[in-house]
Design a protein around this motif. Structure first.
Motif, PDB file in Angstrom:
ATOM      1  N   GLY A 142       3.663  -8.148  -4.677  1.00 33.67           N
ATOM      2  CA  GLY A 142       4.727  -8.735  -3.881  1.00 33.67           C
ATOM      3  C   GLY A 142       5.012 -10.115  -4.096  1.00 33.67           C
ATOM      4  O   GLY A 142       4.536 -10.493  -5.474  1.00 33.67           O
ATOM      5  N   PRO A 143       5.868 -10.942  -3.575  1.00 30.14           N
ATOM      6  CA  PRO A 143       6.459 -12.162  -3.978  1.00 30.14           C
ATOM      7  C   PRO A 143       5.143 -13.184  -4.151  1.00 30.14           C
ATOM      8  O   PRO A 143       5.025 -13.739  -5.318  1.00 30.14           O
ATOM      9  CB  PRO A 143       7.423 -12.638  -3.020  1.00 30.14           C
ATOM     10  CG  PRO A 143       7.976 -11.387  -2.507  1.00 30.14           C
ATOM     11  CD  PRO A 143       6.712 -10.307  -2.544  1.00 30.14           C
ATOM     12  N   ASP A 169       7.729   0.212   0.931  1.00 28.99           N
ATOM     13  CA  ASP A 169       8.569   0.317   1.724  1.00 28.99           C
ATOM     14  C   ASP A 169       9.725  -0.789   1.443  1.00 28.99           C
ATOM     15  O   ASP A 169      10.974  -0.481   1.437  1.00 28.99           O
ATOM     16  CB  ASP A 169       8.076  -0.052   3.223  1.00 28.99           C
ATOM     17  CG  ASP A 169       8.947   0.064   4.307  1.00 28.99           C
ATOM     18  OD1 ASP A 169      10.001   0.572   3.990  1.00 28.99           O
ATOM     19  OD2 ASP A 169       8.657  -0.406   5.337  1.00 28.99           O
ATOM     20  N   ASP A 170       9.428  -2.129   1.352  1.00 30.84           N
ATOM     21  CA  ASP A 170      10.382  -2.960   1.074  1.00 30.84           C
ATOM     22  C   ASP A 170      10.416  -3.397  -0.536  1.00 30.84           C
ATOM     23  O   ASP A 170       9.877  -4.127  -0.881  1.00 30.84           O
ATOM     24  CB  ASP A 170       9.848  -4.302   1.690  1.00 30.84           C
ATOM     25  CG  ASP A 170      10.818  -5.649   1.781  1.00 30.84           C
ATOM     26  OD1 ASP A 170      11.903  -5.276   1.268  1.00 30.84           O
ATOM     27  OD2 ASP A 170      10.648  -6.527   2.399  1.00 30.84           O
ATOM     28  N   VAL A 171      11.388  -2.514  -0.934  1.00 31.22           N
ATOM     29  CA  VAL A 171      11.588  -2.590  -2.468  1.00 31.22           C
ATOM     30  C   VAL A 171      12.502  -3.957  -2.841  1.00 31.22           C
ATOM     31  O   VAL A 171      12.518  -4.411  -3.762  1.00 31.22           O
ATOM     32  CB  VAL A 171      12.436  -1.412  -2.817  1.00 31.22           C
ATOM     33  CG1 VAL A 171      11.252  -0.297  -3.227  1.00 31.22           C
ATOM     34  CG2 VAL A 171      13.490  -0.943  -2.075  1.00 31.22           C
ATOM     35  N   ALA A 177      10.104 -10.514  -6.196  1.00 29.92           N
ATOM     36  CA  ALA A 177       9.204 -10.747  -6.968  1.00 29.92           C
ATOM     37  C   ALA A 177       9.360 -10.683  -8.468  1.00 29.92           C
ATOM     38  O   ALA A 177       8.801 -11.604  -8.988  1.00 29.92           O
ATOM     39  CB  ALA A 177       8.062  -9.646  -6.390  1.00 29.92           C
ATOM     40  N   LEU A 178      10.059  -9.755  -8.708  1.00 28.22           N
ATOM     41  CA  LEU A 178      10.410  -9.795 -10.311  1.00 28.22           C
ATOM     42  C   LEU A 178      11.128 -10.793 -10.735  1.00 28.22           C
ATOM     43  O   LEU A 178      11.005 -11.576 -11.922  1.00 28.22           O
ATOM     44  CB  LEU A 178      11.214  -8.230 -10.881  1.00 28.22           C
ATOM     45  CG  LEU A 178      10.679  -7.184 -10.161  1.00 28.22           C
ATOM     46  CD1 LEU A 178      11.387  -6.077 -10.380  1.00 28.22           C
ATOM     47  CD2 LEU A 178       9.373  -6.846 -11.300  1.00 28.22           C
ATOM     48  N   PHE A 224      19.237  -3.884  -7.623  1.00 32.97           N
ATOM     49  CA  PHE A 224      18.758  -4.967  -8.342  1.00 32.97           C
ATOM     50  C   PHE A 224      19.799  -6.121  -8.467  1.00 32.97           C
ATOM     51  O   PHE A 224      19.706  -7.244  -8.697  1.00 32.97           O
ATOM     52  CB  PHE A 224      18.458  -4.357  -9.810  1.00 32.97           C
ATOM     53  CG  PHE A 224      16.987  -3.624  -9.908  1.00 32.97           C
ATOM     54  CD1 PHE A 224      15.946  -4.288  -9.489  1.00 32.97           C
ATOM     55  CD2 PHE A 224      17.231  -2.256 -10.186  1.00 32.97           C
ATOM     56  CE1 PHE A 224      14.730  -3.680  -9.430  1.00 32.97           C
ATOM     57  CE2 PHE A 224      16.028  -1.420 -10.153  1.00 32.97           C
ATOM     58  CZ  PHE A 224      14.868  -2.094  -9.837  1.00 32.97           C
ATOM     59  N   ALA A 225      21.012  -5.741  -8.311  1.00 30.41           N
ATOM     60  CA  ALA A 225      22.210  -6.557  -8.303  1.00 30.41           C
ATOM     61  C   ALA A 225      21.788  -7.499  -7.265  1.00 30.41           C
ATOM     62  O   ALA A 225      22.251  -8.749  -7.248  1.00 30.41           O
ATOM     63  CB  ALA A 225      23.463  -5.788  -8.243  1.00 30.41           C
TER      64      ALA A 225
END
Ligand SMILES: [Zn+2]
Length: 401
Positions: A142-143, A169-171, A177-178, A224-225
């Protein structure tokens, strides 16, 4: 995923035990914990998703599916590591994989001169990886983990995730995070089972509580956007009944590929974005169940012996939804030692070692891991030459070999 609450029921597979909750024979009379297994569709972004989220520490802190146990997967991951090395990395690049399982891909990356780090919540699997020198942090990604990795190792040229996005669950938190972890031109490479294949081949048994989301490309581009990233390339791959490998960078850093444009068009053209497709899908799932039950019932009435091969998670969705118990299937043969001697969740079919197939020689065996059908046929040639047959259970039950 898009924060809309406009969800409607697509398919109700009933209330089932967790797919890996095998039962010891002494406890067969005790009630099992059950959870609703229903898929909902978002009218806004089109994401197909479960209605219930089972707590991730119940599902993933001790995980029984070891990737390196599967020979077809070893080859698959070698190819993935090579593509990552050739397209997006340099010698010594930091590469992070979350959901790294027992380190099968980490090893392939290290063998190609990269510096891999795994993040894996299952303590048992992280230990296996660490014991073989493949560094793995035993955490949920995660972040916060992403920031610690960036501070400790530097930012990553590539972040990988195979068959794990659907578990989360929380994508949206993963997208954030990415952003924290990737280099400016870093790339996120992920594989997920593809919704287009699930619908086209009526792969309803791939729906179980570990899989919270069933992804098409359209909702992913939006996801992603929303985090300042861009899905710029995607490819369909044959693994797990049909998956996609997606490539995501920061917005406007790379051109969108022709493959991506084509797949987006295909999704629109084939009705993957239309509610009516999902109503048809639910009808086809019920027909698939009826065809399988009818076939097995007929074989049993002809006094044929029927077993199954592969005590898989998907197999347990199929057995429970179709209501297939020991009156139709005598036993399930499986290579996994810890499952042998136990009963399948819900339907309580005994699990026996794989050798039982040749010893007992049932006339028919249902392939509950049909995604490896051809490998199964090769491996079990002696059973076939001894007069056995394999049944492929979906979309319409048929004798496969
Ligand atoms: Zn949505």
């Amino acid at each position: 995923m898009c924060r809309s609450g406009d969800l409607s029921l697509v398919l109700d597979l009933g209330s089932t035990p967790l797919a890996n909750a095998f039962v010891s024979p002494e406890r067969a009379a005790e009630p099992e914990q059950r959870f609703a297994l229903e898929t909902l569709r978002c009218a806004r972004c089109g994401l197909l998703q479960l209605s219930v989220v089972v707590r991730p520490d119940i599902l993933f802190r001790h995980y029984l599916y070891a990737s390196s146990a599967s020979a077809p997967l070893l080859e698959h991951f070698a190819g993935l590591a090579q593509e990552v090395r050739d397209r997006f990395a340099r010698a010594g690049s930091v590469v992070v994989e979350f959901g790294s399982n027992d380190g099968v891909l980490l090893r392939a990356l290290r063998d190609r001169g990269l510096r891999p780090l795994g993040v894996e919540p299952a303590t048992n699997l992280a230990s296996v990886a660490n014991a073989t020198g493949l560094e793995t942090w035993n955490e949920f990604f995660g972040p916060d983990v992403a920031q610690r990795i960036a501070a400790d190792r530097g930012r990553a040229a590539v972040v990988l995730a195979n068959n794990v996005l659907a578990h989360i669950d929380d994508v949206r938190a993963i997208a954030a995070a990415l952003d924290a972890l990737l280099e400016t031109d870093g790339v996120f490479v992920a594989e997920v089972p593809y919704l287009g294949d699930l619908i086209a081949h009526v792969e309803y048994d791939t729906i179980y509580h570990e899989h919270l989301s069933y992804f098409a490309v359209h909702p992913l581009t939006e996801l992603f956007a929303s985090a300042g990233l861009e899905l710029f390339d995607v490819r369909r791959i044959p693994i797990h009944g049909g998956s996609i490998r997606m490539f995501v960078g920061r917005a406007a850093r790379r051109p969108r590929s022709a493959d991506l444009e084509r797949l987006l068009e295909d999704e629109a053209r084939t009705g993957l974005l239309d509610a009516s497709t999902y109503a048809d899908f639910a009808t086809q799932v019920a027909r698939s169940r009826d065809a399988l039950r009818e076939m097995l019932g007929r074989l049993r009435s002809e006094r044929r012996r029927v077993a199954a091969l592969g005590a898989t998670a998907k197999g347990n969705t199929l057995l429970n939804y179709c209501g297939i118990g020991t009156e139709l299937v005598e036993f399930v043969a499986d290579t996994t030692p810890f499952k042998q001697g136990l009963l399948t969740p819900g339907m309580h079919i005994p699990v026996r070692p794989e050798g039982a197939l040749l010893e007992e020689r049932p006339d028919y065996a249902v392939m509950l891991a049909w995604n490896y059908a051809d490998a199964i046929v090769r491996k079990h040639a002696p059973y076939l030459s001894a007069g056995g047959h394999f049944i492929h259970p979906i979309p319409t039950a048929r004798v496969y070999a």
